[in-house]
Motif scaffolding. Structure first.
Motif, PDB file in Angstrom:
ATOM      1  N   GLN A 173      48.987  11.590 -35.543  1.00  0.00           N
ATOM      2  CA  GLN A 173      48.893  12.839 -36.299  1.00  0.00           C
ATOM      3  C   GLN A 173      47.512  13.468 -36.123  1.00  0.00           C
ATOM      4  OE1 GLN A 173      50.757  12.801 -40.114  1.00  0.00           O
ATOM      5  NE2 GLN A 173      49.344  14.310 -40.946  1.00  0.00           N
ATOM      6  N   SER A 174      46.471  12.663 -36.115  1.00  0.00           N
ATOM      7  CA  SER A 174      45.115  13.184 -35.909  1.00  0.00           C
ATOM      8  C   SER A 174      44.944  13.757 -34.503  1.00  0.00           C
ATOM      9  CB  SER A 174      44.079  12.077 -36.140  1.00  0.00           C
ATOM     10  OG  SER A 174      44.074  11.687 -37.490  1.00  0.00           O
ATOM     11  N   LEU A 175      45.510  13.090 -33.510  1.00  0.00           N
ATOM     12  CA  LEU A 175      45.450  13.607 -32.143  1.00  0.00           C
ATOM     13  C   LEU A 175      46.152  14.956 -32.041  1.00  0.00           C
ATOM     14  CD1 LEU A 175      44.874  13.398 -29.082  1.00  0.00           C
ATOM     15  CD2 LEU A 175      46.990  12.041 -28.895  1.00  0.00           C
ATOM     16  N   LEU A 176      47.350  15.049 -32.608  1.00  0.00           N
ATOM     17  CA  LEU A 176      48.092  16.307 -32.574  1.00  0.00           C
ATOM     18  C   LEU A 176      47.359  17.406 -33.340  1.00  0.00           C
ATOM     19  CD1 LEU A 176      51.740  15.012 -33.086  1.00  0.00           C
ATOM     20  CD2 LEU A 176      50.753  15.934 -30.976  1.00  0.00           C
ATOM     21  N   ALA A 177      46.768  17.050 -34.469  1.00  0.00           N
ATOM     22  CA  ALA A 177      46.035  18.048 -35.262  1.00  0.00           C
ATOM     23  C   ALA A 177      44.838  18.578 -34.493  1.00  0.00           C
ATOM     24  CB  ALA A 177      45.592  17.441 -36.592  1.00  0.00           C
ATOM     25  N   ALA A 178      44.118  17.711 -33.804  1.00  0.00           N
ATOM     26  CA  ALA A 178      42.971  18.164 -33.006  1.00  0.00           C
ATOM     27  C   ALA A 178      43.444  19.096 -31.890  1.00  0.00           C
ATOM     28  CB  ALA A 178      42.224  16.955 -32.420  1.00  0.00           C
ATOM     29  N   GLY A 179      44.528  18.725 -31.225  1.00  0.00           N
ATOM     30  CA  GLY A 179      45.077  19.593 -30.179  1.00  0.00           C
ATOM     31  C   GLY A 179      45.516  20.934 -30.729  1.00  0.00           C
ATOM     32  N   ALA A 180      46.135  20.919 -31.923  1.00  0.00           N
ATOM     33  CA  ALA A 180      46.588  22.165 -32.548  1.00  0.00           C
ATOM     34  C   ALA A 180      45.406  23.057 -32.914  1.00  0.00           C
ATOM     35  CB  ALA A 180      47.432  21.860 -33.780  1.00  0.00           C
ATOM     36  N   MET A 181      44.334  22.461 -33.427  1.00  0.00           N
ATOM     37  CA  MET A 181      43.148  23.252 -33.793  1.00  0.00           C
ATOM     38  C   MET A 181      42.532  23.908 -32.557  1.00  0.00           C
ATOM     39  SD  MET A 181      42.653  23.310 -37.023  1.00  0.00           S
ATOM     40  CE  MET A 181      40.935  23.723 -37.196  1.00  0.00           C
ATOM     41  N   ILE A 182      42.423  23.158 -31.485  1.00  0.00           N
ATOM     42  CA  ILE A 182      41.868  23.710 -30.251  1.00  0.00           C
ATOM     43  C   ILE A 182      42.769  24.818 -29.728  1.00  0.00           C
ATOM     44  CG2 ILE A 182      41.397  23.174 -27.816  1.00  0.00           C
ATOM     45  CD1 ILE A 182      40.324  20.435 -28.841  1.00  0.00           C
ATOM     46  N   SER A 183      44.061  24.590 -29.766  1.00  0.00           N
ATOM     47  CA  SER A 183      45.022  25.596 -29.323  1.00  0.00           C
ATOM     48  C   SER A 183      44.862  26.892 -30.119  1.00  0.00           C
ATOM     49  CB  SER A 183      46.442  25.043 -29.476  1.00  0.00           C
ATOM     50  OG  SER A 183      47.402  26.002 -29.114  1.00  0.00           O
ATOM     51  N   LYS A 184      44.720  26.764 -31.429  1.00  0.00           N
ATOM     52  CA  LYS A 184      44.569  27.953 -32.281  1.00  0.00           C
ATOM     53  C   LYS A 184      43.278  28.705 -31.986  1.00  0.00           C
ATOM     54  CE  LYS A 184      46.969  26.050 -36.247  1.00  0.00           C
ATOM     55  NZ  LYS A 184      46.833  25.731 -37.667  1.00  0.00           N
ATOM     56  N   MET A 185      42.218  27.963 -31.692  1.00  0.00           N
ATOM     57  CA  MET A 185      40.948  28.637 -31.411  1.00  0.00           C
ATOM     58  C   MET A 185      40.976  29.375 -30.084  1.00  0.00           C
ATOM     59  SD  MET A 185      37.858  26.312 -32.894  1.00  0.00           S
ATOM     60  CE  MET A 185      38.489  24.668 -32.597  1.00  0.00           C
ATOM     61  N   LEU A 186      41.619  28.776 -29.084  1.00  0.00           N
ATOM     62  CA  LEU A 186      41.602  29.366 -27.737  1.00  0.00           C
ATOM     63  C   LEU A 186      42.768  30.310 -27.472  1.00  0.00           C
ATOM     64  CD1 LEU A 186      40.480  26.262 -25.652  1.00  0.00           C
ATOM     65  CD2 LEU A 186      39.078  28.154 -26.509  1.00  0.00           C
ATOM     66  N   TRP A 187      43.915  30.055 -28.088  1.00  0.00           N
ATOM     67  CA  TRP A 187      45.104  30.898 -27.898  1.00  0.00           C
ATOM     68  C   TRP A 187      45.683  31.276 -29.260  1.00  0.00           C
ATOM     69  CZ3 TRP A 187      44.192  26.734 -24.613  1.00  0.00           C
ATOM     70  CH2 TRP A 187      43.993  27.070 -23.273  1.00  0.00           C
ATOM     71  N   PRO A 188      44.911  32.008 -30.059  1.00  0.00           N
ATOM     72  CA  PRO A 188      45.404  32.357 -31.391  1.00  0.00           C
ATOM     73  C   PRO A 188      46.614  33.286 -31.310  1.00  0.00           C
ATOM     74  CG  PRO A 188      43.444  33.623 -30.892  1.00  0.00           C
ATOM     75  CD  PRO A 188      43.630  32.647 -29.756  1.00  0.00           C
ATOM     76  N   GLN A 189      47.496  33.144 -32.259  1.00  0.00           N
ATOM     77  CA  GLN A 189      48.669  34.014 -32.351  1.00  0.00           C
ATOM     78  C   GLN A 189      48.813  34.483 -33.793  1.00  0.00           C
ATOM     79  OE1 GLN A 189      51.903  31.700 -30.728  1.00  0.00           O
ATOM     80  NE2 GLN A 189      51.263  32.123 -28.649  1.00  0.00           N
TER      81      GLN A 189
END
Length: 194
Positions: free
Chosen positions: A45-61
């Motif tokens: 869950q922590s790995l996925l959350a970190a990936g999601a945070m990075i995704s939101k910062m670089l490819w916000p929608q």
């Protein structure tokens, strides 16, 4: 976005990568220890959350509607556009053309809106489910001709994590996070020299 502001986003990208590294180290320890199911899933869950945070910062929608379900007013639309431009500015600064696993919504979906997706699964009449299973997907027991849907599954032979119907290759995700972190570190080193 000026470089001073970018530097804080770069630091946050690095912070998220550090969280991902700790999560992977903990996951490996949990898998090697056996019987550490809660720890293994907390790590994933922590790995996925970190990936999601990075995704939101670089490819916000950002949404085109406000919290009341109405179209954004002019100020809201301006904020939405700034958010989109922030993502582009960070990608440009990092020299990122595309990182499919982070750019897609798959990583975000694996962790976000779990409750909505679980509602839809049960509303569709599904009754065969397993949760927090560790092992190869193809070795799950078939019940009445159906393979139960894993709510959460770590396939330790394929090194994937599945949350409902979203499967994410963990090594590929970690490698993408590491790529972003290296770029952010290089950018910050250059920024600090100037």
């Amino acid at each position: 976005m000026d470089d001073w502001t970018k530097s804080y986003y770069m630091r946050e990208l690095i912070n998220q990568a550090e969280a991902a590294t700790l999560a992977c180290e903990d996951l490996n320890a949990a898998l090697n220890a056996r019987g550490e199911v809660p720890r293994a899933f907390a790590s994933v869950q922590s790995l996925l959350a970190a990936g999601a945070m990075i995704s939101k910062m670089l490819w916000p929608q950002p949404s085109k509607i406000d919290g009341n379900g109405k179209a954004l007013d002019a100020a809201g639309e301006e904020r939405r556009q700034r958010t989109i431009l922030r993502g582009k500015a960070l990608r440009d600064a990092l020299g990122i053309k595309g990182i499919p696993i982070l750019e897609s919504r798959k990583v975000r979906n694996a962790i976000e809106h779990f409750d909505d997706r679980l509602d839809r699964h049960f509303e569709a009449g599904h009754r065969f489910v397993v949760d927090r299973n560790i092992g190869p997907r193809d070795q799950m027991i078939v019940i009445d001709g159906q393979v139960p849907l894993p709510l959460r599954l770590i396939d330790n032979s394929a090194m994937t994590v599945s949350v409902l119907d979203d499967e994410v290759p963990m090594q590929k995700l970690f490698d993408a996070i590491s790529e972003v972190s290296r770029g952010a570190t290089e950018w910050l080193n250059e920024y600090d020299r100037n």
